[in-house]
Scaffold this motif. Sequence first.
Motif, PDB file in Angstrom:
ATOM      1  N   LEU A 190       0.824  -1.209   0.000  1.00 51.34           N
ATOM      2  CA  LEU A 190       0.000   0.000   0.000  1.00 51.34           C
ATOM      3  C   LEU A 190       0.857   1.258   0.000  1.00 51.34           C
ATOM      4  O   LEU A 190       0.580   2.211  -0.729  1.00 51.34           O
ATOM      5  N   GLY A 191       1.901   1.260   0.829  1.00 47.50           N
ATOM      6  CA  GLY A 191       2.774   2.424   0.881  1.00 47.50           C
ATOM      7  C   GLY A 191       3.471   2.670  -0.436  1.00 47.50           C
ATOM      8  O   GLY A 191       3.582   3.816  -0.901  1.00 47.50           O
ATOM      9  N   GLY A 192       3.954   1.600  -1.061  1.00 51.17           N
ATOM     10  CA  GLY A 192       4.609   1.737  -2.354  1.00 51.17           C
ATOM     11  C   GLY A 192       3.653   2.177  -3.450  1.00 51.17           C
ATOM     12  O   GLY A 192       3.993   3.014  -4.301  1.00 51.17           O
ATOM     13  N   LEU A 193       2.421   1.628  -3.434  1.00 54.82           N
ATOM     14  CA  LEU A 193       1.416   1.997  -4.432  1.00 54.82           C
ATOM     15  C   LEU A 193       1.037   3.469  -4.310  1.00 54.82           C
ATOM     16  O   LEU A 193       0.960   4.189  -5.309  1.00 54.82           O
ATOM     17  N   ALA A 194       0.827   3.906  -3.069  1.00 53.68           N
ATOM     18  CA  ALA A 194       0.460   5.306  -2.852  1.00 53.68           C
ATOM     19  C   ALA A 194       1.566   6.233  -3.317  1.00 53.68           C
ATOM     20  O   ALA A 194       1.313   7.271  -3.946  1.00 53.68           O
ATOM     21  N   ALA A 195       2.812   5.868  -3.025  1.00 50.09           N
ATOM     22  CA  ALA A 195       3.939   6.698  -3.438  1.00 50.09           C
ATOM     23  C   ALA A 195       4.069   6.727  -4.959  1.00 50.09           C
ATOM     24  O   ALA A 195       4.301   7.784  -5.552  1.00 50.09           O
ATOM     25  N   ARG A 196       3.899   5.586  -5.607  1.00 52.24           N
ATOM     26  CA  ARG A 196       4.045   5.513  -7.057  1.00 52.24           C
ATOM     27  C   ARG A 196       2.962   6.317  -7.764  1.00 52.24           C
ATOM     28  O   ARG A 196       3.237   7.079  -8.688  1.00 52.24           O
ATOM     29  N   VAL A 197       1.708   6.130  -7.346  1.00 47.38           N
ATOM     30  CA  VAL A 197       0.606   6.868  -7.975  1.00 47.38           C
ATOM     31  C   VAL A 197       0.743   8.362  -7.730  1.00 47.38           C
ATOM     32  O   VAL A 197       0.432   9.177  -8.585  1.00 47.38           O
ATOM     33  N   GLY A 198       1.232   8.723  -6.540  1.00 39.62           N
ATOM     34  CA  GLY A 198       1.409  10.134  -6.226  1.00 39.62           C
ATOM     35  C   GLY A 198       2.648  10.747  -6.825  1.00 39.62           C
ATOM     36  O   GLY A 198       2.867  11.953  -6.692  1.00 39.62           O
ATOM     37  N   GLY A 199       3.490   9.932  -7.476  1.00 37.07           N
ATOM     38  CA  GLY A 199       4.684  10.463  -8.113  1.00 37.07           C
ATOM     39  C   GLY A 199       5.870  10.612  -7.179  1.00 37.07           C
ATOM     40  O   GLY A 199       6.873  11.214  -7.541  1.00 37.07           O
ATOM     41  N   ALA A 200       5.773  10.057  -5.958  1.00 33.41           N
ATOM     42  CA  ALA A 200       6.866  10.159  -5.002  1.00 33.41           C
ATOM     43  C   ALA A 200       7.751   8.913  -5.100  1.00 33.41           C
ATOM     44  O   ALA A 200       7.445   7.957  -5.812  1.00 33.41           O
ATOM     45  N   LYS A 201       8.874   8.910  -4.362  1.00 33.44           N
ATOM     46  CA  LYS A 201       9.772   7.766  -4.356  1.00 33.44           C
ATOM     47  C   LYS A 201       9.125   6.607  -3.597  1.00 33.44           C
ATOM     48  O   LYS A 201       8.585   6.795  -2.509  1.00 33.44           O
ATOM     49  N   VAL A 202       9.227   5.414  -4.168  1.00 28.91           N
ATOM     50  CA  VAL A 202       8.569   4.250  -3.592  1.00 28.91           C
ATOM     51  C   VAL A 202       9.271   3.780  -2.322  1.00 28.91           C
ATOM     52  O   VAL A 202       8.622   3.436  -1.329  1.00 28.91           O
ATOM     53  N   GLY A 203      10.598   3.755  -2.328  1.00 26.67           N
ATOM     54  CA  GLY A 203      11.363   3.245  -1.194  1.00 26.67           C
ATOM     55  C   GLY A 203      11.027   3.903   0.136  1.00 26.67           C
ATOM     56  O   GLY A 203      10.689   3.214   1.103  1.00 26.67           O
ATOM     57  N   PRO A 204      11.119   5.243   0.223  1.00 23.55           N
ATOM     58  CA  PRO A 204      10.789   5.905   1.492  1.00 23.55           C
ATOM     59  C   PRO A 204       9.359   5.657   1.940  1.00 23.55           C
ATOM     60  O   PRO A 204       9.090   5.530   3.142  1.00 23.55           O
ATOM     61  N   GLY A 205       8.421   5.570   0.991  1.00 29.41           N
ATOM     62  CA  GLY A 205       7.026   5.296   1.345  1.00 29.41           C
ATOM     63  C   GLY A 205       6.870   3.934   1.995  1.00 29.41           C
ATOM     64  O   GLY A 205       6.128   3.779   2.970  1.00 29.41           O
ATOM     65  N   ILE A 206       7.572   2.933   1.463  1.00 27.95           N
ATOM     66  CA  ILE A 206       7.502   1.588   2.030  1.00 27.95           C
ATOM     67  C   ILE A 206       8.157   1.550   3.409  1.00 27.95           C
ATOM     68  O   ILE A 206       7.619   0.964   4.354  1.00 27.95           O
ATOM     69  N   LEU A 207       9.329   2.184   3.529  1.00 26.69           N
ATOM     70  CA  LEU A 207      10.060   2.150   4.798  1.00 26.69           C
ATOM     71  C   LEU A 207       9.282   2.826   5.926  1.00 26.69           C
ATOM     72  O   LEU A 207       9.249   2.334   7.052  1.00 26.69           O
ATOM     73  N   ARG A 208       8.640   3.956   5.607  1.00 25.44           N
ATOM     74  CA  ARG A 208       7.895   4.678   6.645  1.00 25.44           C
ATOM     75  C   ARG A 208       6.778   3.822   7.218  1.00 25.44           C
ATOM     76  O   ARG A 208       6.638   3.673   8.439  1.00 25.44           O
ATOM     77  N   VAL A 209       5.958   3.268   6.340  1.00 31.53           N
ATOM     78  CA  VAL A 209       4.807   2.511   6.824  1.00 31.53           C
ATOM     79  C   VAL A 209       5.240   1.210   7.482  1.00 31.53           C
ATOM     80  O   VAL A 209       4.653   0.770   8.476  1.00 31.53           O
ATOM     81  N   ALA A 210       6.298   0.588   6.971  1.00 38.47           N
ATOM     82  CA  ALA A 210       6.770  -0.662   7.556  1.00 38.47           C
ATOM     83  C   ALA A 210       7.337  -0.433   8.958  1.00 38.47           C
ATOM     84  O   ALA A 210       7.070  -1.217   9.887  1.00 38.47           O
ATOM     85  N   PHE A 211       8.106   0.630   9.121  1.00 36.80           N
ATOM     86  CA  PHE A 211       8.725   0.895  10.420  1.00 36.80           C
ATOM     87  C   PHE A 211       7.671   1.154  11.492  1.00 36.80           C
ATOM     88  O   PHE A 211       7.677   0.529  12.563  1.00 36.80           O
ATOM     89  N   TRP A 212       6.740   2.066  11.229  1.00 40.69           N
ATOM     90  CA  TRP A 212       5.752   2.426  12.245  1.00 40.69           C
ATOM     91  C   TRP A 212       4.765   1.301  12.502  1.00 40.69           C
ATOM     92  O   TRP A 212       4.279   1.128  13.625  1.00 40.69           O
ATOM     93  N   SER A 213       4.492   0.498  11.499  1.00 43.50           N
ATOM     94  CA  SER A 213       3.588  -0.636  11.692  1.00 43.50           C
ATOM     95  C   SER A 213       4.250  -1.709  12.545  1.00 43.50           C
ATOM     96  O   SER A 213       3.614  -2.287  13.441  1.00 43.50           O
TER      97      SER A 213
END
Length: 230
Positions: A190-213
């Motif tokens: 989900l984090g990667g998909l949201a980042a990709r669709v929004g045009g942001a970098k996928v890696g940081p989006g995945i790391l943020r949600v994975a860490f806090w979860s």
Amino acid sequence: MRKGHEERHRINTIGWLRAAVLGANDGIISTASLIVGVASAHAEHSHLVLTGLAGLVAGAMSMATGEYVSVSSQADTEKAALAEEKAELDADGAREQRELAGIYVRRGLDMALAKQVAQALMAHDALGAHARDELGISEVTTAKPLQAALASACSFSAGAALPLIVAALAPQKWVAAGIAVTALASLAILGGLAARVGGAKVGPGILRVAFWSALSMGLASAVGAIFGTN
């Protein structure tokens, strides 16, 4: 005759995308953490499923209620602002037209053209022109409480269903581990998909949600282990 070219921008999807992803993330994280915490307290398997189901219902209603109250307040503010603007238009339309022209001048038009644009738009829809260009209210941004509440409840429920299904199908000794793995994998997607669709970098989006979860589930598991009973 060719139709006008209509551009599509990523920024147009950010509003609904953010709400959908946020609701699904909340559903996964809160329900997964809840079940993992109770599982760490050595609860029976049937209690884990009941806990997950209760968490899904309570969370969905909480999300819907919070979103409805929040967006209703926004809608009330918009209605009050529109009523005030309509009263000003009725009282002194000429002054409101000059005010609208001034807005267009600040956006880059020369005064003569700004006056023409303001006059044309007010002749077509005076309140709509002021709502859009002075107040920032349009059909796209107008608050819709019921729609927002339903969308939040549905997205939360969709996310919460994943750990609930895992809790129902997995053997008791593998419930906590199964939920943790599937929840983190789903949240990363989900984090990667949201980042990709929004045009942001996928890696940081995945790391943020994975860490806090992972932190959330880890703390819930610690609480269950500390206060639970064998």
